[in-house]
Design a protein around this motif. Structure first.
Motif, PDB file in Angstrom:
ATOM      1  N   VAL A 120       0.860  -1.183   0.000  1.00  0.00           N
ATOM      2  CA  VAL A 120       0.000   0.000   0.000  1.00  0.00           C
ATOM      3  C   VAL A 120       0.896   1.233   0.000  1.00  0.00           C
ATOM      4  N   GLY A 121       0.446   2.305  -0.640  1.00  0.00           N
ATOM      5  CA  GLY A 121       1.179   3.564  -0.573  1.00  0.00           C
ATOM      6  C   GLY A 121       2.591   3.460  -1.102  1.00  0.00           C
ATOM      7  N   ALA A 125       4.642   0.026  -5.506  1.00  0.00           N
ATOM      8  CA  ALA A 125       5.409  -0.253  -6.722  1.00  0.00           C
ATOM      9  C   ALA A 125       6.290  -1.490  -6.597  1.00  0.00           C
ATOM     10  N   VAL A 126       6.667  -1.874  -5.370  1.00  0.00           N
ATOM     11  CA  VAL A 126       7.579  -3.008  -5.206  1.00  0.00           C
ATOM     12  C   VAL A 126       6.849  -4.296  -4.831  1.00  0.00           C
ATOM     13  N   LEU A 127       5.530  -4.260  -4.773  1.00  0.00           N
ATOM     14  CA  LEU A 127       4.778  -5.468  -4.456  1.00  0.00           C
ATOM     15  C   LEU A 127       4.881  -6.459  -5.610  1.00  0.00           C
ATOM     16  N   PRO A 128       5.266  -7.723  -5.353  1.00  0.00           N
ATOM     17  CA  PRO A 128       5.351  -8.719  -6.438  1.00  0.00           C
ATOM     18  C   PRO A 128       4.002  -8.880  -7.151  1.00  0.00           C
ATOM     19  N   TRP A 129       4.062  -9.160  -8.453  1.00  0.00           N
ATOM     20  CA  TRP A 129       2.835  -9.165  -9.248  1.00  0.00           C
ATOM     21  C   TRP A 129       1.795 -10.182  -8.785  1.00  0.00           C
ATOM     22  N   PHE A 131       0.940 -10.885  -5.811  1.00  0.00           N
ATOM     23  CA  PHE A 131       0.228 -10.240  -4.714  1.00  0.00           C
ATOM     24  C   PHE A 131      -0.602  -9.063  -5.228  1.00  0.00           C
ATOM     25  N   LYS A 132      -0.092  -8.363  -6.237  1.00  0.00           N
ATOM     26  CA  LYS A 132      -0.885  -7.295  -6.845  1.00  0.00           C
ATOM     27  C   LYS A 132      -2.179  -7.856  -7.424  1.00  0.00           C
ATOM     28  N   LEU A 133      -2.073  -9.026  -8.053  1.00  0.00           N
ATOM     29  CA  LEU A 133      -3.255  -9.665  -8.621  1.00  0.00           C
ATOM     30  C   LEU A 133      -4.235 -10.069  -7.534  1.00  0.00           C
ATOM     31  N   ALA A 134      -3.717 -10.633  -6.450  1.00  0.00           N
ATOM     32  CA  ALA A 134      -4.581 -11.034  -5.334  1.00  0.00           C
ATOM     33  C   ALA A 134      -5.264  -9.820  -4.717  1.00  0.00           C
ATOM     34  N   TYR A 135      -4.509  -8.743  -4.572  1.00  0.00           N
ATOM     35  CA  TYR A 135      -5.107  -7.517  -4.024  1.00  0.00           C
ATOM     36  C   TYR A 135      -6.248  -7.038  -4.916  1.00  0.00           C
ATOM     37  N   ARG A 136      -6.019  -7.070  -6.229  1.00  0.00           N
ATOM     38  CA  ARG A 136      -7.019  -6.560  -7.162  1.00  0.00           C
ATOM     39  C   ARG A 136      -8.263  -7.461  -7.190  1.00  0.00           C
ATOM     40  N   LEU A 137      -8.055  -8.773  -7.138  1.00  0.00           N
ATOM     41  CA  LEU A 137      -9.176  -9.697  -7.289  1.00  0.00           C
ATOM     42  C   LEU A 137      -9.929  -9.943  -5.978  1.00  0.00           C
ATOM     43  N   LEU A 138      -9.186 -10.018  -4.875  1.00  0.00           N
ATOM     44  CA  LEU A 138      -9.802 -10.434  -3.609  1.00  0.00           C
ATOM     45  C   LEU A 138      -9.936  -9.320  -2.578  1.00  0.00           C
ATOM     46  N   HIS A 174       9.908 -14.748  15.888  1.00  0.00           N
ATOM     47  CA  HIS A 174      11.291 -14.872  15.465  1.00  0.00           C
ATOM     48  C   HIS A 174      12.260 -14.266  16.469  1.00  0.00           C
ATOM     49  N   GLY A 175      11.744 -13.772  17.575  1.00  0.00           N
ATOM     50  CA  GLY A 175      12.610 -13.103  18.535  1.00  0.00           C
ATOM     51  C   GLY A 175      13.056 -11.766  17.982  1.00  0.00           C
ATOM     52  N   GLY A 176      14.328 -11.541  17.874  1.00  0.00           N
ATOM     53  CA  GLY A 176      14.821 -10.261  17.381  1.00  0.00           C
ATOM     54  C   GLY A 176      15.041 -10.243  15.887  1.00  0.00           C
ATOM     55  N   ASP A 177      14.793 -11.337  15.188  1.00  0.00           N
ATOM     56  CA  ASP A 177      15.118 -11.460  13.772  1.00  0.00           C
ATOM     57  C   ASP A 177      13.976 -10.936  12.902  1.00  0.00           C
ATOM     58  N   VAL A 178      13.793  -9.606  12.896  1.00  0.00           N
ATOM     59  CA  VAL A 178      12.757  -8.963  12.101  1.00  0.00           C
ATOM     60  C   VAL A 178      13.398  -7.838  11.307  1.00  0.00           C
ATOM     61  N   LEU A 179      13.034  -7.726  10.034  1.00  0.00           N
ATOM     62  CA  LEU A 179      13.552  -6.658   9.196  1.00  0.00           C
ATOM     63  C   LEU A 179      12.551  -5.506   9.160  1.00  0.00           C
ATOM     64  N   ALA A 180      12.958  -4.349   9.632  1.00  0.00           N
ATOM     65  CA  ALA A 180      12.154  -3.129   9.557  1.00  0.00           C
ATOM     66  C   ALA A 180      12.823  -2.208   8.549  1.00  0.00           C
ATOM     67  N   SER A 181      12.205  -2.042   7.378  1.00  0.00           N
ATOM     68  CA  SER A 181      12.836  -1.310   6.280  1.00  0.00           C
ATOM     69  C   SER A 181      11.995  -0.092   5.891  1.00  0.00           C
ATOM     70  N   THR A 182      12.660   1.046   5.716  1.00  0.00           N
ATOM     71  CA  THR A 182      11.976   2.247   5.239  1.00  0.00           C
ATOM     72  C   THR A 182      12.119   2.409   3.727  1.00  0.00           C
ATOM     73  N   THR A 183      12.717   1.413   3.071  1.00  0.00           N
ATOM     74  CA  THR A 183      12.878   1.459   1.616  1.00  0.00           C
ATOM     75  C   THR A 183      12.053   0.390   0.900  1.00  0.00           C
ATOM     76  N   GLY A 184      11.242  -0.349   1.650  1.00  0.00           N
ATOM     77  CA  GLY A 184      10.393  -1.368   1.041  1.00  0.00           C
ATOM     78  C   GLY A 184      11.024  -2.732   0.930  1.00  0.00           C
ATOM     79  N   GLU A 185      12.229  -2.895   1.445  1.00  0.00           N
ATOM     80  CA  GLU A 185      12.906  -4.191   1.371  1.00  0.00           C
ATOM     81  C   GLU A 185      12.255  -5.189   2.330  1.00  0.00           C
ATOM     82  N   ILE A 186      12.119  -6.453   1.884  1.00  0.00           N
ATOM     83  CA  ILE A 186      11.618  -7.513   2.749  1.00  0.00           C
ATOM     84  C   ILE A 186      12.483  -8.755   2.585  1.00  0.00           C
ATOM     85  N   HIS A 187      12.510  -9.601   3.630  1.00  0.00           N
ATOM     86  CA  HIS A 187      13.254 -10.858   3.564  1.00  0.00           C
ATOM     87  C   HIS A 187      12.341 -12.036   3.262  1.00  0.00           C
TER      88      HIS A 187
END
Length: 218
Positions: A120-121, A125-129, A131-138, A174-187
């Motif tokens: 969202v927001g 632009a970086v959402l994999p296609w 998921f974009k399709l699922a968002y649009r359809l569902l 996951h305990g402390g193993d979480v990625l918080a990204s302000t650039t849209g990166e995800i693991h």
């Protein structure tokens, strides 16, 4: 701090309430079904109310130091999309947040932490296609509501943080193993709600992500 959680009986809301209590905060759990919250603490206050009711929102917010918004539609997305049936109005995020922001201004509450969704927001632009399709359809109506919600938050003039978790699960934290990204990166494409709750509780009192959108992944 005194913190109110809107949407406190949802999966993410409950996880946030638990983490806030573990952090010694005083918590107000606001939900239409607040009496069903299975958490016990002398520092927990349950308030049954509707985020779409401005008077109920403002009354519950009086005396709070910070706000966490974890509103959402929990109904089956197929039922909502195809049958247009939902126990929760599909504008709950935007209209509920509008009422919350207005109450915060009237009462002088500054800190606002809002749960949105990855894709969202700023991360659209970086959402994999797939998921974009699922968002649009569902999830077309729910995602449009999240878009309006985020715009309200950014224009609020408050001290805001928008948190965009990837797919939510009830898996082990996951305990402390979480990625918080302000650039849209995800693991990974999923994250346990407990990890999201822990991050939200930390964001209530921290300034690291102030005025930023944070993509959260496992």
């Amino acid at each position: 701090m005194k913190v109110i959680v809107f949407g406190a009986t949802g999966g993410t809301g409950q996880a946030t309430v638990r983490e806030l209590l573990d952090g010694a905060h005083e918590v107000t759990a606001f939900s239409r079904h607040a009496d069903q919250l299975g958490i016990r603490s002398e520092r927990l206050h349950r308030v049954a109310g509707d985020a779409l009711n401005p008077e109920e929102v403002e009354r519950a917010m009086s005396g709070q130091d910070a706000v966490v918004v974890a509103l959402g539609v929990n109904d089956n997305p197929l039922k909502v999309r195809l049958l247009h049936r939902s126990r929760t109005p599909t504008n709950i995020c935007s209209e509920g947040t509008r009422n919350i922001i207005q109450a915060m201004h009237r009462l002088g509450v500054r800190r606002l932490v809002v749960v949105s969704a990855y894709g969202v927001g700023e991360t659209r632009a970086v959402l994999p296609w797939p998921f974009k399709l699922a968002y649009r359809l569902l999830l077309k109506d729910q995602i449009a509501d999240k878009e309006r919600q985020e715009q309200l938050v950014r224009n609020s003039g408050l001290d805001w943080i928008i948190v965009q978790p990837v797919g939510l699960t009830y898996g082990r934290p996951h305990g402390g193993d979480v990625l918080a990204s302000t650039t849209g990166e995800i693991h990974h494409n999923t994250i346990p709600r407990s990890d999201v709750g822990r991050f939200l509780a930390s964001a209530v009192g921290g300034n690291q992500f102030l005025f930023r959108t944070v993509a959260l992944s496992g």
